[in-house]
Write a protein that holds these residues in place. Structure first.
Motif, short mmCIF file in Angstrom:
data_model
loop_
_atom_site.label_atom_id
_atom_site.label_comp_id
_atom_site.label_asym_id
_atom_site.label_seq_id
_atom_site.Cartn_x
_atom_site.Cartn_y
_atom_site.Cartn_z
N ALA A 17 8.14 22.40 -0.39
CA ALA A 17 8.48 20.97 -0.44
C ALA A 17 7.72 20.20 0.64
CB ALA A 17 9.99 20.78 -0.27
N SER A 18 7.54 20.80 1.80
CA SER A 18 6.81 20.11 2.87
C SER A 18 5.34 19.89 2.49
CB SER A 18 6.87 20.91 4.18
OG SER A 18 8.20 20.89 4.64
N ILE A 19 4.76 20.86 1.78
CA ILE A 19 3.36 20.69 1.35
C ILE A 19 3.27 19.49 0.40
CG2 ILE A 19 1.47 21.75 0.04
CD1 ILE A 19 2.56 24.51 1.05
N VAL A 20 4.19 19.42 -0.55
CA VAL A 20 4.18 18.31 -1.52
C VAL A 20 4.51 16.99 -0.80
CG1 VAL A 20 5.25 17.38 -3.61
CG2 VAL A 20 4.80 19.85 -3.43
N ALA A 21 5.49 17.05 0.11
CA ALA A 21 5.91 15.82 0.82
C ALA A 21 4.76 15.26 1.65
CB ALA A 21 7.11 16.13 1.72
N ASP A 22 3.99 16.12 2.30
CA ASP A 22 2.84 15.63 3.08
C ASP A 22 1.85 14.89 2.19
OD1 ASP A 22 3.94 16.67 5.35
OD2 ASP A 22 2.60 18.41 5.49
N ILE A 23 1.63 15.43 1.01
CA ILE A 23 0.67 14.80 0.09
C ILE A 23 1.21 13.44 -0.38
CG2 ILE A 23 -0.39 15.00 -2.22
CD1 ILE A 23 -0.64 18.07 -1.58
N ILE A 24 2.49 13.41 -0.72
CA ILE A 24 3.05 12.15 -1.25
C ILE A 24 3.16 11.10 -0.13
CG2 ILE A 24 5.57 12.55 -1.03
CD1 ILE A 24 3.98 11.39 -4.21
N ASN A 25 3.39 11.54 1.08
CA ASN A 25 3.45 10.57 2.18
C ASN A 25 2.07 10.00 2.50
OD1 ASN A 25 6.17 10.32 2.68
ND2 ASN A 25 6.25 12.11 4.02
#
Ligand code: GLP
Length: 256
Positions: A17-25
């Motif tokens: 989730a952190s990998i995806v969250a970094d991209i979306i942020n």
């Protein structure tokens, strides 16, 4: 390829989730590739908690499902269109108009599959493709011997896949026989790949995909050809990896 081995399924969900969250942020308008199946469920739940906490938002993002069964009505609870609406679009707060699923009921399935592939390109390509892996090494519904050059198209499900997915249906006979799936070539076009796997039933296919030869017989071995592929797995799914100790060392000692 980066291989991240974690203690349990909860940690897998958090790190993925952190990998995806970094991209979306970094890119609020990012285009996500959305896998269904049980493997990414915890990841989506974790993203949902972060949405509720106000840490991330998918309001401007868009999504393309990885695959869909052929012949199931959209309203069927196990059609991927239903699963995506229920488990991803609603909970994560995507604009439903910005999330697309291959049409498994189109009169001309081949043409609809081609249009879907074209729509991914027209959207600027996928920024991060979320993936699971089948017990037979499939990626999406790209069954063994799928071409690494393949694009979104119709596939016949392998007997093993129908057996594995029978748990979602009343009986094996109810599992569709065909699907539409993004091709391996389509998946490899994504700018980042994040594959999650948990449990010892995935240990053999995970080891084949990461450490085996690159072969269409193990579709997920195509990840070895990608410049930005991350595999996030628990110890059980990692149990057959020869270099597990090395991967466990590299993750906490990473120099960025
Ligand atoms: C399914 C899906 C794939 C999924 C894989 C593994 O049938 N079409 O996208 O990654 O097979 O499924 P699961 O995560 O339920 O083990």
């Amino acid at each position: 390829m980066e291989v991240i081995i974690l203690e349990d399924a909860d940690e897998v969900s958090q790190v993925a989730a952190s990998i995806v969250a970094d991209i979306i942020n970094a890119q609020p308008r990012a285009v996500l590739g959305l896998a269904t199946g049980s493997s990414p469920r915890g990841l989506y739940r974790e993203l949902c908690s972060r949405v509720q906490a106000g840490e991330i938002s998918f309001a401007q993002a868009s999504g393309f499902a990885l695959d869909e069964y052929v012949g199931l009505p959209r309203e069927h609870p196990e059609s991927y269109a239903s699963v995506i609406a229920r488990e991803i679009v609603g909970p994560l707060g995507f604009d439903p108009h910005h999330v697309h699923v291959p049409d498994g009921r189109a009169a001309n399935l081949a043409a609809a599959a081609q249009e879907y592939d074209d729509a991914i390109r027209a959207a600027g390509g996928i920024d991060v493709q979320i993936l699971g892996i089948g017990t037979n090494g499939h990626l999406g519904f790209n069954e063994p011997t799928s071409s690494f050059a393949s694009r979104t198209r119709i596939k016949t499900l392998a007997p093993q896949t129908r057996k594995d997915n029978a748990r979602f249906f009343d009986s094996l006979e109810d599992v569709p026989t065909h699907c539409v799936t993004q091709g391996i070539g389509t998946i490899l076009d994504a700018r980042a790949l994040v594959l999650v796997a948990q449990g010892d039933t995935k240990a053999a296919s995970v080891a084949d995909a990461i450490e085996g030869p690159v072969t269409s017989f193990v579709p997920a071995s195509a990840l070895q050809l990608h410049r930005h592929a991350t595999v996030v797995i628990d110890v059980a799914a990692a149990s057959r990896l020869q270099l597990a100790a090395y991967y466990r060392h590299t993750y906490p000692n990473k120099i960025i």
